[in-house]
Design a protein around this motif. Structure first.
Motif, PDB file in Angstrom:
ATOM      1  N   GLU A  35      64.858  51.785  82.475  1.00 37.52           N
ATOM      2  CA  GLU A  35      64.053  51.992  81.329  1.00 37.52           C
ATOM      3  C   GLU A  35      62.601  51.650  81.918  1.00 37.52           C
ATOM      4  OE1 GLU A  35      65.583  49.071  78.676  1.00 37.52           O
ATOM      5  OE2 GLU A  35      67.297  50.172  78.129  1.00 37.52           O
ATOM      6  N   ARG A  36      62.365  50.872  82.659  1.00 33.32           N
ATOM      7  CA  ARG A  36      60.872  50.804  83.153  1.00 33.32           C
ATOM      8  C   ARG A  36      60.441  52.092  83.800  1.00 33.32           C
ATOM      9  NH1 ARG A  36      61.786  46.895  80.934  1.00 33.32           N
ATOM     10  NH2 ARG A  36      60.615  48.130  79.223  1.00 33.32           N
ATOM     11  N   ALA A  38      72.959  52.929  86.251  1.00 31.14           N
ATOM     12  CA  ALA A  38      72.261  53.084  84.853  1.00 31.14           C
ATOM     13  C   ALA A  38      73.198  53.986  84.006  1.00 31.14           C
ATOM     14  CB  ALA A  38      70.990  53.523  85.364  1.00 31.14           C
ATOM     15  N   LYS A  50      57.056  58.460  81.180  1.00 31.95           N
ATOM     16  CA  LYS A  50      56.505  58.764  79.787  1.00 31.95           C
ATOM     17  C   LYS A  50      54.992  58.973  79.502  1.00 31.95           C
ATOM     18  CE  LYS A  50      60.185  58.312  76.563  1.00 31.95           C
ATOM     19  NZ  LYS A  50      61.051  57.256  75.796  1.00 31.95           N
ATOM     20  N   LEU A  88      70.439  57.214  80.070  1.00 36.76           N
ATOM     21  CA  LEU A  88      68.950  57.061  81.014  1.00 36.76           C
ATOM     22  C   LEU A  88      68.913  57.814  81.841  1.00 36.76           C
ATOM     23  CD1 LEU A  88      68.774  52.979  80.686  1.00 36.76           C
ATOM     24  CD2 LEU A  88      67.286  54.585  79.787  1.00 36.76           C
ATOM     25  N   LEU A 127      61.464  54.796  83.240  1.00 40.10           N
ATOM     26  CA  LEU A 127      61.384  56.068  82.219  1.00 40.10           C
ATOM     27  C   LEU A 127      60.052  55.772  81.489  1.00 40.10           C
ATOM     28  CD1 LEU A 127      62.724  58.102  80.657  1.00 40.10           C
ATOM     29  CD2 LEU A 127      63.566  56.492  79.199  1.00 40.10           C
ATOM     30  N   GLU A 128      59.426  54.525  81.398  1.00 43.11           N
ATOM     31  CA  GLU A 128      58.136  54.371  80.737  1.00 43.11           C
ATOM     32  C   GLU A 128      57.103  54.805  81.354  1.00 43.11           C
ATOM     33  OE1 GLU A 128      56.246  50.401  78.612  1.00 43.11           O
ATOM     34  OE2 GLU A 128      58.497  50.535  78.949  1.00 43.11           O
ATOM     35  N   ASP A 133      69.966  49.342  83.850  1.00 40.79           N
ATOM     36  CA  ASP A 133      69.568  49.918  82.716  1.00 40.79           C
ATOM     37  C   ASP A 133      68.260  49.594  82.616  1.00 40.79           C
ATOM     38  OD1 ASP A 133      71.699  51.459  82.157  1.00 40.79           O
ATOM     39  OD2 ASP A 133      72.331  50.331  80.426  1.00 40.79           O
ATOM     40  N   TYR A 134      67.937  48.034  82.789  1.00 45.46           N
ATOM     41  CA  TYR A 134      66.616  47.584  82.491  1.00 45.46           C
ATOM     42  C   TYR A 134      65.563  48.485  83.576  1.00 45.46           C
ATOM     43  CZ  TYR A 134      62.539  44.386  82.457  1.00 45.46           C
ATOM     44  OH  TYR A 134      61.337  43.818  82.547  1.00 45.46           O
TER      45      TYR A 134
END
Ligand code: SF4
Ligand code: SF4
Lengths: 253, 437
Positions: free
Chosen positions: B120-121, B147, B127, B151, B123-124, B116-117
């Protein structure tokens, strides 16, 4: 100028090199009923004896009429094909386009599949050649960011693909001013974020590269060098060096 | 550590992931050189209009908590490690993009901390690119196995393509070499992405403005030659993946020996030719209507390295040939070795207005070198028909191109006949030449 006599060797129509000019020449050829032996742009003119030159002056209204009729008969795919063929450097491009159009006026959309006709085939292959070069070029052109923020790229294409690549990049980088320099034809394609222009590059001196440009070029070079896999590259070489008949022993079957 | 260093380390680790076709073969029909994407220097993918595009292929990080034996990033491997900051990576990408060095991003990552971590990175990064820089070009992102579904969905809304690598062609291989990965781990996100795509297609019929979800579809990758799996197993699996998960592409990646597990082959050259043949077979399944079972079988479980798979198939089905160019259905034209989709279309169009001869085919730029053994024009072969048997064709196809007479006109036929009557042992000579004895 036309006086009705047909001379040996037919007529050569001369136009100004523009797209509208070409269509005007075709218009005149159709309406003067004098079969063109060739259609050439003014700067390609080579005087020969026994040839009748007919100068035509680009006329947007005439050109529009031919284009409209052609679109109705042959379809918009074909118009794009014709435009691309026009951008090619094939010496016979204009006359092939003319013959393709005439066939289209006679038999309609069926002309598009008449690939055994030499003119149709020629237009198809010239156009394919142009699209292919433009496609490839779009992937290989590299811009530099110059002092003042303009992005500059110099290239020297086989065909006159500047209009194609210019609109591609103008659409891709909407807010960024661009200068694309065709050094072979000495033309500049300019996109100033409001519009696109093609002008002569005589006497043009590009601005200096911006100060951090080298740093980015270095980063890119680094990426380029790092991404290749040496094991793969060796093998490719090896395969070239080793004739196929040895291969059967090497590969597990 | 500066961006330079990070780029070097994270590109070096990313390159083994063949996510895009590392061989030029996919686009240039069957004849492309092996490994030409490598000499082109960057990874490539295909935009929806079929153009090939080059990608900045890089890992977000090469730290990894897992220990997959075939992977350079495996925890137990002693290599330099690095991680980008999301903003740093996004800026680097944009500076490449605006110079037209690359046309898109291929972003993958080792698993850092937990799935998941890591997701998220990633995804950033996406974005920043989409929402701050309004980048609307191509992004391919790896779904990190394990994940959370939220996400995966969020990534899918921003990416053009997603992939979950299946890595090894069979579950037993996976168990042996990637102990932390399970088949479930791979197929769950795959199914989720598939469902997301289907749901989006359904919703768009109801509401105009449904957000795009992985519009370029999903793909996966398999490593070839690290395990004893056969070509038959591999293309059967690909076929199943195409059917069950609606994948757009399966990528095959010749194993480059980077691991030291006893079950892994050492000191081998990456089986590039095999990879190439698999891509060709895959291509046949996707665009030419072949099934895996037509191409290979349990007893005939490997492709012939000397033949492209279509010729391989045709030779095993000589009863379906020759094909008459002027009358054969389009689907059958497609099955002739040497005739590709464009070629078949050109023939189909041209034969509507004229009866085609071999000279016409040449004009239409039909590749006669390989197809000539399988076709007739107006009932005529180029070679005398009694020579049209398996060993002659096999020999000719695998021998040098000088075997092929230049076809300019029909006179060629007579010349060949003469040649044959003078040399009754022509058949044997062919065999000598090609080493079939
Ligand atoms: S540029 Fe890349 S993707 Fe395109 S044909 Fe070449 S190798 Fe294939
Ligand atoms: S999880 Fe991915 S990055 Fe990590 S070791 Fe396995 S294959 Fe390599």
């Amino acid at each position: 100028m036309p006086d009705g006599t047909i001379l040996d060797g037919g007529a050569v129509y001369v136009y100004d090199g523009s797209y509208d000019g070409l269509f005007t020449a075709i218009f005149d050829a159709v309406y003067s009923r004098r079969e063109p032996e060739d259609i050439v742009s003014g700067n390609r003119l080579q005087l020969t004896f026994a040839t009748r030159y007919i100068e035509t002056a680009a006329d947007p209204a005439k050109a529009a009429r031919v284009k409209k009729a052609a679109r109705e008969k042959l379809g918009s795919q074909a118009m794009k094909r014709i435009y691309h063929a026009y951008l090619s450097s094939g010496e016979d491009r204009e006359i092939s386009i003319y013959r393709y159009l005439m066939l289209g006026f006679r038999m309609g959309g069926k002309a598009n599949s008449h690939l055994t006709d030499p003119a149709v085939f020629r237009v198809f292959s010239l156009s394919r050649n142009v699209s292919r070069e433009a496609d490839k070029m779009m992937g290989f052109m590299r811009f530099s960011v110059m002092e003042g923020g303009v992005q500059y790229c110099r290239f020297s294409p086989e065909n006159n693909i500047l209009p194609l690549v210019l609109s591609h990049f103008a659409a891709r980088f909407p807010g960024i001013p661009l200068v694309i320099h065709d050094t072979r034809r000495s033309l500049l394609g300019i996109y100033d974020t409001a519009g696109r222009y093609i002008v002569s590059a005589e006497g043009y001196v590009p601005p200096e590269k911006s100060s951090d440009e080298e740093c980015f070029e270095g980063l890119w070079k680094l990426f380029y060098d790092t991404i290749s896999i040496k094991e793969r590259r060796n093998l490719k070489l090896m395969k070239q060096m080793m004739p196929a008949r040895y291969f059967r022993h090497v590969w597990e079957r | 550590m500066d961006t330079n260093e990070k780029l070097r380390i994270l590109t070096a680790s990313a390159k083994f992931d063949a996510a895009c076709t590392s061989s030029g073969s996919q686009r240039r029909s069957f004849k492309g050189g092996i490994g030409s994407a490598v000499s082109a220097g960057c990874c490539h993918a295909f935009s929806s209009d079929g153009r090939c595009i080059s990608l900045l292929k890089v890992l977000y990080t090469n730290y990894c908590i897992n220990d997959c034996k075939y992977c350079v990033c495996r925890r137990s491997n002693d290599i330099e490690r690095a991680a980008f900051e999301p903003k740093e990576l996004a800026d680097l990408f944009m500076s490449f993009y605006r110079r037209n060095y690359v046309e898109g991003l291929f972003l993958s990552s080792g698993v850092v901390k937990n799935p998941d971590y890591t997701a998220e990175r990633l995804l950033e990064v996406l974005k920043i690119l989409r929402e701050e820089y309004y980048f609307c070009g191509y992004i391919h992102v790896k779904a990190i196995p394990g994940a959370s579904p939220e996400l995966v969905r969020a990534l899918g809304l921003l990416a053009d393509r997603m992939s979950v690598n299946i890595e090894l062609p069979s579950e037993s291989s996976l168990r042996l070499l990637a102990p932390q990965k399970t088949k479930e781990n791979v197929t769950k996100p795959m199914a989720q992405i598939r469902d997301g795509i289907i749901q989006r297609t359904n919703e768009i019929k109801l509401f105009r403005s449904t957000p795009r979800f992985v519009p370029a579809g999903q793909s996966t990758q398999m490593i070839i030659g690290a395990t004893p799996d056969t070509d038959y197993q591999i293309i059967r699996l690909s076929q199943a993946l195409y059917r069950t998960y609606g994948l757009k592409r399966v990528f095959y990646s010749a194993y480059v020996p980077v691991g030291n597990h006893p079950a892994l082959p050492k000191d081998i050259q990456p089986p590039l030719l095999r990879e190439h043949r698999l891509y060709q077979a895959d291509w046949l399944m996707r665009f030419y209507g072949f099934t895996a079972e037509e191409i290979l079988s349990e007893d005939n479980s490997h492709l012939d390295p000397l033949l492209d798979p279509k010729a391989f198939w045709a030779l095993n089905h000589l009863d379906q040939f020759p094909v008459e160019i002027n009358t054969a259905p389009y689907e059958m034209l497609l099955r002739v070795p040497g005739i590709g989709v464009n070629c078949a279309k050109r023939i189909a169009a041209a034969r509507r207005t004229a009866k085609l001869t071999f000279a016409d085919l040449k004009k239409l730029r039909v590749q006669l070198k390989n197809s000539v053994y399988f076709i007739t024009c107006g009932g005529k072969y180029v070679f005398p028909s009694y020579r049209m048997n398996h060993s002659f064709i096999y020999g000719s196809l695998t021998a040098s191109s000088s075997m092929m007479p230049a076809i300019t006109e029909h006179r060629q036929l007579t010349m060949n006949d003469d040649f044959d009557s003078l040399t009754p042992t022509a058949e044997e000579r062919v065999k000598c030449l090609t080493g079939q004895f």
